[in-house]
Motif scaffolding. Structure first.
Motif, PDB file in Angstrom:
ATOM      1  N   PHE A   1       0.838  -1.196   0.000  1.00  0.00           N
ATOM      2  CA  PHE A   1       0.000   0.000   0.000  1.00  0.00           C
ATOM      3  C   PHE A   1       0.878   1.253   0.000  1.00  0.00           C
ATOM      4  O   PHE A   1       1.950   1.275   0.602  1.00  0.00           O
ATOM      5  N   THR A   2       0.380   2.286  -0.666  1.00  0.00           N
ATOM      6  CA  THR A   2       1.012   3.604  -0.582  1.00  0.00           C
ATOM      7  C   THR A   2       0.175   4.552   0.272  1.00  0.00           C
ATOM      8  O   THR A   2       0.613   5.655   0.582  1.00  0.00           O
ATOM      9  N   ASP A   3      -1.010   4.106   0.654  1.00  0.00           N
ATOM     10  CA  ASP A   3      -1.919   4.925   1.458  1.00  0.00           C
ATOM     11  C   ASP A   3      -2.293   4.165   2.727  1.00  0.00           C
ATOM     12  O   ASP A   3      -2.767   3.026   2.663  1.00  0.00           O
ATOM     13  N   GLU A   4      -2.083   4.795   3.878  1.00  0.00           N
ATOM     14  CA  GLU A   4      -2.297   4.103   5.155  1.00  0.00           C
ATOM     15  C   GLU A   4      -3.773   3.817   5.424  1.00  0.00           C
ATOM     16  O   GLU A   4      -4.121   2.796   6.026  1.00  0.00           O
ATOM     17  N   LYS A   5      -4.667   4.693   4.960  1.00  0.00           N
ATOM     18  CA  LYS A   5      -6.099   4.474   5.180  1.00  0.00           C
ATOM     19  C   LYS A   5      -6.578   3.256   4.397  1.00  0.00           C
ATOM     20  O   LYS A   5      -7.378   2.454   4.895  1.00  0.00           O
ATOM     21  N   GLU A   6      -6.099   3.136   3.177  1.00  0.00           N
ATOM     22  CA  GLU A   6      -6.451   1.974   2.356  1.00  0.00           C
ATOM     23  C   GLU A   6      -5.934   0.691   3.005  1.00  0.00           C
ATOM     24  O   GLU A   6      -6.628  -0.335   3.035  1.00  0.00           O
TER      25      GLU A   6
ATOM     26  N   SER B   1      -8.081  -0.169   6.173  1.00  0.00           N
ATOM     27  CA  SER B   1      -9.403  -0.641   5.764  1.00  0.00           C
ATOM     28  C   SER B   1      -9.330  -2.061   5.210  1.00  0.00           C
ATOM     29  O   SER B   1     -10.146  -2.925   5.558  1.00  0.00           O
ATOM     30  N   PHE B   2      -8.341  -2.316   4.358  1.00  0.00           N
ATOM     31  CA  PHE B   2      -8.180  -3.642   3.760  1.00  0.00           C
ATOM     32  C   PHE B   2      -7.912  -4.695   4.830  1.00  0.00           C
ATOM     33  O   PHE B   2      -8.531  -5.766   4.846  1.00  0.00           O
ATOM     34  N   CYS B   3      -6.988  -4.398   5.733  1.00  0.00           N
ATOM     35  CA  CYS B   3      -6.600  -5.372   6.759  1.00  0.00           C
ATOM     36  C   CYS B   3      -7.733  -5.635   7.745  1.00  0.00           C
ATOM     37  O   CYS B   3      -7.907  -6.764   8.213  1.00  0.00           O
ATOM     38  N   LYS B   4      -8.514  -4.609   8.050  1.00  0.00           N
ATOM     39  CA  LYS B   4      -9.667  -4.797   8.936  1.00  0.00           C
ATOM     40  C   LYS B   4     -10.674  -5.745   8.302  1.00  0.00           C
ATOM     41  O   LYS B   4     -11.238  -6.618   8.971  1.00  0.00           O
ATOM     42  N   ASN B   5     -10.911  -5.582   7.006  1.00  0.00           N
ATOM     43  CA  ASN B   5     -11.873  -6.440   6.304  1.00  0.00           C
ATOM     44  C   ASN B   5     -11.385  -7.882   6.194  1.00  0.00           C
ATOM     45  O   ASN B   5     -12.188  -8.813   6.110  1.00  0.00           O
TER      46      ASN B   5
ATOM     47  N   LEU C   1      -6.795  -0.708  16.794  1.00  0.00           N
ATOM     48  CA  LEU C   1      -7.830  -1.365  15.991  1.00  0.00           C
ATOM     49  C   LEU C   1      -7.663  -2.875  15.879  1.00  0.00           C
ATOM     50  O   LEU C   1      -8.643  -3.592  15.681  1.00  0.00           O
ATOM     51  N   PHE C   2      -6.416  -3.360  15.996  1.00  0.00           N
ATOM     52  CA  PHE C   2      -6.156  -4.776  15.778  1.00  0.00           C
ATOM     53  C   PHE C   2      -5.791  -5.461  17.091  1.00  0.00           C
ATOM     54  O   PHE C   2      -5.173  -4.857  17.970  1.00  0.00           O
ATOM     55  N   GLU C   3      -6.148  -6.734  17.187  1.00  0.00           N
ATOM     56  CA  GLU C   3      -5.985  -7.472  18.439  1.00  0.00           C
ATOM     57  C   GLU C   3      -4.521  -7.752  18.769  1.00  0.00           C
ATOM     58  O   GLU C   3      -4.066  -7.523  19.879  1.00  0.00           O
ATOM     59  N   GLN C   4      -3.755  -8.260  17.793  1.00  0.00           N
ATOM     60  CA  GLN C   4      -2.367  -8.648  18.057  1.00  0.00           C
ATOM     61  C   GLN C   4      -1.451  -8.231  16.898  1.00  0.00           C
ATOM     62  O   GLN C   4      -0.785  -9.064  16.279  1.00  0.00           O
ATOM     63  N   PRO C   5      -1.380  -6.942  16.590  1.00  0.00           N
ATOM     64  CA  PRO C   5      -0.540  -6.520  15.462  1.00  0.00           C
ATOM     65  C   PRO C   5       0.942  -6.591  15.812  1.00  0.00           C
ATOM     66  O   PRO C   5       1.328  -6.471  16.974  1.00  0.00           O
ATOM     67  N   ILE C   6       1.758  -6.801  14.792  1.00  0.00           N
ATOM     68  CA  ILE C   6       3.216  -6.792  14.955  1.00  0.00           C
ATOM     69  C   ILE C   6       3.754  -5.747  13.985  1.00  0.00           C
ATOM     70  O   ILE C   6       3.513  -5.832  12.776  1.00  0.00           O
ATOM     71  N   VAL C   7       4.459  -4.764  14.502  1.00  0.00           N
ATOM     72  CA  VAL C   7       4.885  -3.618  13.695  1.00  0.00           C
ATOM     73  C   VAL C   7       6.401  -3.594  13.546  1.00  0.00           C
ATOM     74  O   VAL C   7       7.139  -3.661  14.532  1.00  0.00           O
TER      75      VAL C   7
END
Length: 233
Positions: free
Chosen positions: A34-39, A42-46, A75-81
């Motif tokens: 992705f180049t856009d964080e909102k996209e 939204s995609f990962c939530k879906n 927003l996410f339960e167990q994200p790894i950044v």
């Protein structure tokens, strides 16, 4: 299956990161770019899946990767950044938010493999669960949800993010069901290092602001184990 989301506003950097991952020949990995964080969010939530997020800290639209990570952690339960950046001065900013690794972009090809292997280790551990009986019911709980376990008389209190379970199993019965992130720091307490926010020589302060005491007899061993845990992140 492991899901990886890459967010960078420069296409050539995305392709560079993607190529590094593909060269690792990992099995069962899906990569989304992705180049856009909102996209991306939204995609990962879906998708309703756990993700490993690889985020550029400085985007051209002046959006901060730190702020994106804060949203992700909310927003996410167990994200790894994993953070990446061309700017070493941004290293101090990453401690504002939970993350797994920082990579200096000029060293990407050399550092990404180690960073991703550690992220995948956490990813796999987050997927592990423990089952136990509490009263008449049997529960299955992700190990990552457990903050600590306290032994009181004949019961063990398994303290999780949103609930505390009372079980008859003692520490000897519970320990084989746990992973290497758990450590007995007191005769009556087991702590999950993954959910520690602060450490001093008397206690652990956890992410939910609760406290787990450290006994003097176990201090040296606990301090060493926690240092080894931090080195492994």
């Amino acid at each position: 299956m492991i899901y990886i989301a890459i967010c960078d506003d420069q296409i050539h950097q995305i392709e560079r990161i993607k190529k590094c991952i593909e060269n690792m020949n990992l099995k069962e990995v899906n990569i989304y770019t992705f180049t856009d964080e909102k996209e991306m969010i939204s995609f990962c939530k879906n998708k309703n899946r756990n993700f490993i997020f690889i985020l550029d800290i400085v985007l051209q639209n002046k959006v901060s990767g730190i702020d994106i990570a804060k949203k992700i952690n909310h927003l996410f339960e167990q994200p790894i950044v994993l953070f990446i950046s061309n700017y070493l001065e941004k290293v101090t900013d990453i401690f504002e938010v939970d993350h797994c690794y920082f990579i200096y972009k000029p060293e990407l090809e050399r550092r990404l493999k180690d960073a991703l292997e550690k992220a995948i280790q956490i990813y796999n551990n987050n997927s592990r669960t423990i089952s136990f009986k509490s009263g008449m019911d049997t529960f299955v709980v992700p190990l990552s949800d457990i903050y600590s376990i306290e032994r009181i008389k004949r019961y063990s209190l398994i303290k999780c993010k949103d609930h505390t379970y009372r079980v008859l199993d003692d520490f000897q019965a519970l320990f084989p069901k746990l992973n290497g992130y758990f450590h007995q720091c007191h005769q009556c307490y087991i702590v999950n290092f993954m959910n520690v926010k602060e450490f001093n020589k008397k206690e652990f302060i956890l992410k939910d602001h609760s406290y787990v005491p450290i006994s003097r007899s176990r201090l040296k061993e606990t301090e060493y184990s926690f240092q080894m845990f931090l080195k492994g992140l």
